[in-house]
Motif scaffolding. Structure first.
Motif, PDB file in Angstrom:
ATOM      1  N   PHE A  51      67.062 -23.241  51.700  1.00 18.86           N
ATOM      2  CA  PHE A  51      68.350 -23.374  52.381  1.00 18.86           C
ATOM      3  C   PHE A  51      68.767 -24.839  52.476  1.00 18.86           C
ATOM      4  CE2 PHE A  51      68.001 -19.018  54.111  1.00 18.86           C
ATOM      5  CZ  PHE A  51      69.322 -18.629  54.015  1.00 18.86           C
ATOM      6  N   SER A  52      67.839 -25.694  52.847  1.00 25.49           N
ATOM      7  CA  SER A  52      68.173 -27.108  53.019  1.00 25.49           C
ATOM      8  C   SER A  52      68.508 -27.773  51.691  1.00 25.49           C
ATOM      9  CB  SER A  52      66.995 -27.842  53.682  1.00 25.49           C
ATOM     10  OG  SER A  52      66.728 -27.319  54.964  1.00 25.49           O
ATOM     11  N   ALA A  53      67.724 -27.461  50.657  1.00 25.90           N
ATOM     12  CA  ALA A  53      67.913 -28.117  49.363  1.00 25.90           C
ATOM     13  C   ALA A  53      69.167 -27.649  48.649  1.00 25.90           C
ATOM     14  CB  ALA A  53      66.693 -27.871  48.470  1.00 25.90           C
ATOM     15  N   THR A  54      69.632 -26.437  48.963  1.00 20.68           N
ATOM     16  CA  THR A  54      70.807 -25.895  48.285  1.00 20.68           C
ATOM     17  C   THR A  54      72.041 -25.895  49.177  1.00 20.68           C
ATOM     18  OG1 THR A  54      70.219 -23.612  48.928  1.00 20.68           O
ATOM     19  CG2 THR A  54      69.403 -24.420  46.802  1.00 20.68           C
ATOM     20  N   ASP A  55      71.964 -26.542  50.327  1.00 19.58           N
ATOM     21  CA  ASP A  55      73.102 -26.625  51.229  1.00 19.58           C
ATOM     22  C   ASP A  55      74.283 -27.265  50.494  1.00 19.58           C
ATOM     23  OD1 ASP A  55      74.809 -28.197  53.316  1.00 19.58           O
ATOM     24  OD2 ASP A  55      73.712 -26.704  54.486  1.00 19.58           O
ATOM     25  N   PRO A  56      75.482 -26.670  50.555  1.00 18.23           N
ATOM     26  CA  PRO A  56      76.618 -27.212  49.807  1.00 18.23           C
ATOM     27  C   PRO A  56      76.979 -28.642  50.196  1.00 18.23           C
ATOM     28  CG  PRO A  56      77.321 -25.507  51.356  1.00 18.23           C
ATOM     29  CD  PRO A  56      75.831 -25.439  51.278  1.00 18.23           C
ATOM     30  N   GLU A  57      76.789 -29.006  51.461  1.00 17.69           N
ATOM     31  CA  GLU A  57      77.071 -30.376  51.875  1.00 17.69           C
ATOM     32  C   GLU A  57      76.086 -31.344  51.236  1.00 17.69           C
ATOM     33  OE1 GLU A  57      77.184 -30.476  56.092  1.00 17.69           O
ATOM     34  OE2 GLU A  57      78.862 -29.073  56.253  1.00 17.69           O
ATOM     35  N   ARG A  58      74.818 -30.938  51.172  1.00 18.96           N
ATOM     36  CA  ARG A  58      73.819 -31.791  50.527  1.00 18.96           C
ATOM     37  C   ARG A  58      74.095 -31.882  49.026  1.00 18.96           C
ATOM     38  NH1 ARG A  58      68.591 -33.375  51.699  1.00 18.96           N
ATOM     39  NH2 ARG A  58      68.586 -32.115  53.588  1.00 18.96           N
ATOM     40  N   PHE A  83      51.835  -8.807  52.572  1.00 20.36           N
ATOM     41  CA  PHE A  83      52.551  -9.662  51.631  1.00 20.36           C
ATOM     42  C   PHE A  83      54.003  -9.233  51.413  1.00 20.36           C
ATOM     43  CE2 PHE A  83      47.994  -9.515  50.343  1.00 20.36           C
ATOM     44  CZ  PHE A  83      47.666 -10.725  50.932  1.00 20.36           C
ATOM     45  N   TRP A  84      54.425  -8.228  52.170  1.00 21.93           N
ATOM     46  CA  TRP A  84      55.838  -7.863  52.235  1.00 21.93           C
ATOM     47  C   TRP A  84      56.399  -8.166  53.623  1.00 21.93           C
ATOM     48  CZ3 TRP A  84      59.127  -6.062  48.440  1.00 21.93           C
ATOM     49  CH2 TRP A  84      58.535  -5.760  47.203  1.00 21.93           C
ATOM     50  N   VAL A  85      55.696  -7.710  54.640  1.00 27.28           N
ATOM     51  CA  VAL A  85      56.180  -7.907  56.017  1.00 27.28           C
ATOM     52  C   VAL A  85      56.208  -9.394  56.371  1.00 27.28           C
ATOM     53  CG1 VAL A  85      55.714  -7.432  58.448  1.00 27.28           C
ATOM     54  CG2 VAL A  85      55.368  -5.631  56.742  1.00 27.28           C
ATOM     55  N   GLY A  86      55.107 -10.112  56.065  1.00 25.16           N
ATOM     56  CA  GLY A  86      55.040 -11.529  56.394  1.00 25.16           C
ATOM     57  C   GLY A  86      56.151 -12.352  55.752  1.00 25.16           C
ATOM     58  N   PRO A  87      56.306 -12.290  54.425  1.00 20.34           N
ATOM     59  CA  PRO A  87      57.375 -13.053  53.777  1.00 20.34           C
ATOM     60  C   PRO A  87      58.777 -12.677  54.251  1.00 20.34           C
ATOM     61  CG  PRO A  87      55.715 -12.490  52.167  1.00 20.34           C
ATOM     62  CD  PRO A  87      55.345 -11.753  53.422  1.00 20.34           C
ATOM     63  N   PHE A  88      59.026 -11.393  54.508  1.00 16.65           N
ATOM     64  CA  PHE A  88      60.369 -11.006  54.939  1.00 16.65           C
ATOM     65  C   PHE A  88      60.659 -11.510  56.356  1.00 16.65           C
ATOM     66  CE2 PHE A  88      62.495  -7.740  52.106  1.00 16.65           C
ATOM     67  CZ  PHE A  88      61.845  -8.187  50.967  1.00 16.65           C
ATOM     68  N   ILE A  89      59.658 -11.479  57.227  1.00 13.52           N
ATOM     69  CA  ILE A  89      59.855 -12.033  58.574  1.00 13.52           C
ATOM     70  C   ILE A  89      60.077 -13.537  58.495  1.00 13.52           C
ATOM     71  CG2 ILE A  89      58.740 -12.495  60.794  1.00 13.52           C
ATOM     72  CD1 ILE A  89      57.348  -9.799  60.576  1.00 13.52           C
ATOM     73  N   GLY A  90      59.250 -14.222  57.711  1.00 14.25           N
ATOM     74  CA  GLY A  90      59.402 -15.666  57.564  1.00 14.25           C
ATOM     75  C   GLY A  90      60.762 -16.043  57.005  1.00 14.25           C
ATOM     76  N   ALA A  91      61.234 -15.275  56.016  1.00 14.03           N
ATOM     77  CA  ALA A  91      62.552 -15.544  55.421  1.00 14.03           C
ATOM     78  C   ALA A  91      63.664 -15.320  56.437  1.00 14.03           C
ATOM     79  CB  ALA A  91      62.762 -14.648  54.204  1.00 14.03           C
ATOM     80  N   ALA A  92      63.541 -14.272  57.248  1.00 14.15           N
ATOM     81  CA  ALA A  92      64.562 -13.980  58.253  1.00 14.15           C
ATOM     82  C   ALA A  92      64.628 -15.088  59.298  1.00 14.15           C
ATOM     83  CB  ALA A  92      64.273 -12.637  58.922  1.00 14.15           C
ATOM     84  N   ILE A  93      63.473 -15.579  59.737  1.00 18.98           N
ATOM     85  CA  ILE A  93      63.452 -16.666  60.716  1.00 18.98           C
ATOM     86  C   ILE A  93      64.073 -17.931  60.131  1.00 18.98           C
ATOM     87  CG2 ILE A  93      61.964 -18.164  62.099  1.00 18.98           C
ATOM     88  CD1 ILE A  93      59.966 -15.844  62.254  1.00 18.98           C
ATOM     89  N   ALA A  94      63.742 -18.223  58.876  1.00 21.06           N
ATOM     90  CA  ALA A  94      64.291 -19.412  58.219  1.00 21.06           C
ATOM     91  C   ALA A  94      65.815 -19.316  58.091  1.00 21.06           C
ATOM     92  CB  ALA A  94      63.659 -19.600  56.843  1.00 21.06           C
ATOM     93  N   ALA A  95      66.309 -18.130  57.717  1.00 26.89           N
ATOM     94  CA  ALA A  95      67.755 -17.935  57.582  1.00 26.89           C
ATOM     95  C   ALA A  95      68.449 -18.127  58.922  1.00 26.89           C
ATOM     96  CB  ALA A  95      68.050 -16.540  57.022  1.00 26.89           C
ATOM     97  N   PHE A  96      67.874 -17.541  59.966  1.00 25.89           N
ATOM     98  CA  PHE A  96      68.460 -17.681  61.310  1.00 25.89           C
ATOM     99  C   PHE A  96      68.442 -19.137  61.751  1.00 25.89           C
ATOM    100  CE2 PHE A  96      67.973 -18.014  65.907  1.00 25.89           C
ATOM    101  CZ  PHE A  96      69.072 -17.285  66.350  1.00 25.89           C
ATOM    102  N   TYR A  97      67.326 -19.805  61.557  1.00 27.11           N
ATOM    103  CA  TYR A  97      67.185 -21.201  61.994  1.00 27.11           C
ATOM    104  C   TYR A  97      68.188 -22.106  61.287  1.00 27.11           C
ATOM    105  CZ  TYR A  97      65.000 -25.783  62.683  1.00 27.11           C
ATOM    106  OH  TYR A  97      64.768 -27.093  62.993  1.00 27.11           O
ATOM    107  N   HIS A  98      68.313 -21.935  59.985  1.00 27.86           N
ATOM    108  CA  HIS A  98      69.216 -22.809  59.231  1.00 27.86           C
ATOM    109  C   HIS A  98      70.678 -22.506  59.517  1.00 27.86           C
ATOM    110  CE1 HIS A  98      71.488 -24.317  55.713  1.00 27.86           C
ATOM    111  NE2 HIS A  98      70.637 -25.304  55.781  1.00 27.86           N
ATOM    112  N   GLU A  99      71.042 -21.227  59.510  1.00 27.42           N
ATOM    113  CA  GLU A  99      72.441 -20.848  59.620  1.00 27.42           C
ATOM    114  C   GLU A  99      72.979 -20.915  61.047  1.00 27.42           C
ATOM    115  OE1 GLU A  99      74.603 -19.946  56.990  1.00 27.42           O
ATOM    116  OE2 GLU A  99      72.958 -20.904  55.899  1.00 27.42           O
TER     117      GLU A  99
END
Length: 279
Positions: free
Chosen positions: A181-188, A246-262
């Protein structure tokens, strides 16, 4: 003059959110080209990385004559293989498919409204099929070693409970998707357009660092397609028993990252920009 100064102070416009459901993309060749890119990239990712894992285990097998327990690429080399391949493949496919190569990344992008529901589902299907084919190629070319050394499948290591493994996958995937998310941010991207390699490099390093930390725990997945592909081809009970991690963990981590960034970082940036404009 005042108008010009105000325009210069404006931040680059953010990308518009993608429609939740966009059936029109199913009629576009560019969409299917993106699916092919995701399939091929995940296939190559699995082929190179799993072959590295199996090669390392073969080179350090104490039961084989002439091997050295300290030989091979080591955990550091395995981490470099995963991080390096992600760097290469994201660099090659970012302009075509976005360079996800990972259902967890796709899920995070979906939650961040960067990809539609249909797009996300079909991306994940393409990635999982690519993972299966990549692992299948390794087995086809190196069947004896593939079966003998675990097929590169993700399994929870002895001495760790499932909660620890799940936590490692959640945090590891958070690091990866947050970096994406950070590396592909349109402002960056607008600010650093003269450095086109920056985003793939940052994402590759994130994968590298996470592997260094979690290989001893779960073998490091942070990518359901990587775990699913090897589990399908290796097809042993232990790999399937731990598959949910290896499905639940990555999906939870991705959801937290999306929420945190957005909703935390981006929301804070918008408030800060508005405040400075009012002043």
């Amino acid at each position: 003059m005042a108008t010009t100064l105000q325009n210069m102070r404006k931040e680059p416009d953010s990308e518009k959110p993608v429609a939740f459901i966009d059936s029109t993309e199913l009629t576009k060749w560019s969409f299917y080209r993106a699916l092919v890119a995701e399939f091929v990239a995940t296939l190559l990712f699995l082929y190179i990385t799993i072959l590295t894992v199996i090669g390392y285990k073969s080179q350090t097998d104490k039961d084989k004559p002439g091997t050295d327990a300290c030989g091979g690429v080591g955990i550091l080399g395995i981490a470099w293989a995963f991080g390096g391949m992600i760097f290469i493949l994201v660099y090659c496919t970012a302009g075509i498919s976005g360079g996800h190569i990972n259902p967890a990344v796709t899920f995070g992008m979906f939650l961040g409204r960067k990809i539609s529901l249909f797009g996300a589902i079909l991306y994940m299907v393409a990635q999982c099929l690519g993972g299966i084919c990549g692992a299948g190629l390794v087995k086809a070319f190196h069947k004896t070693n593939y079966n003998k050394y675990g097929g590169g499948a993700n399994e929870l290591a002895e001495g760790y409970n499932k909660g620890t493994g799940l936590g490692a996958e959640i945090i590891g995937t958070f690091v990866l998707v947050y970096t994406v998310f950070s590396a592909t941010d349109p402002e960056r991207k607008a600010r650093d357009a003269h450095i086109p390699v920056l985003a793939p490099l940052a994402i590759g390093f994130a994968v590298f660092m996470v592997h260094l930390a979690t290989i001893p725990i779960t073998g490091t997945s942070i990518n359901p397609a990587r775990s699913f592909g090897t589990a399908v081809i290796y097809n042993k009970e232990k790999a399937w028993d731990d598959q949910w991690i290896f499905w639940v963990g990555p999906f939870i981590g991705a959801a937290i990252a999306a929420f945190y960034h957005e909703f935390v970082l981006k929301a804070g940036a918008v408030r800060s920009t508005r405040s400075s404009t009012n002043v």
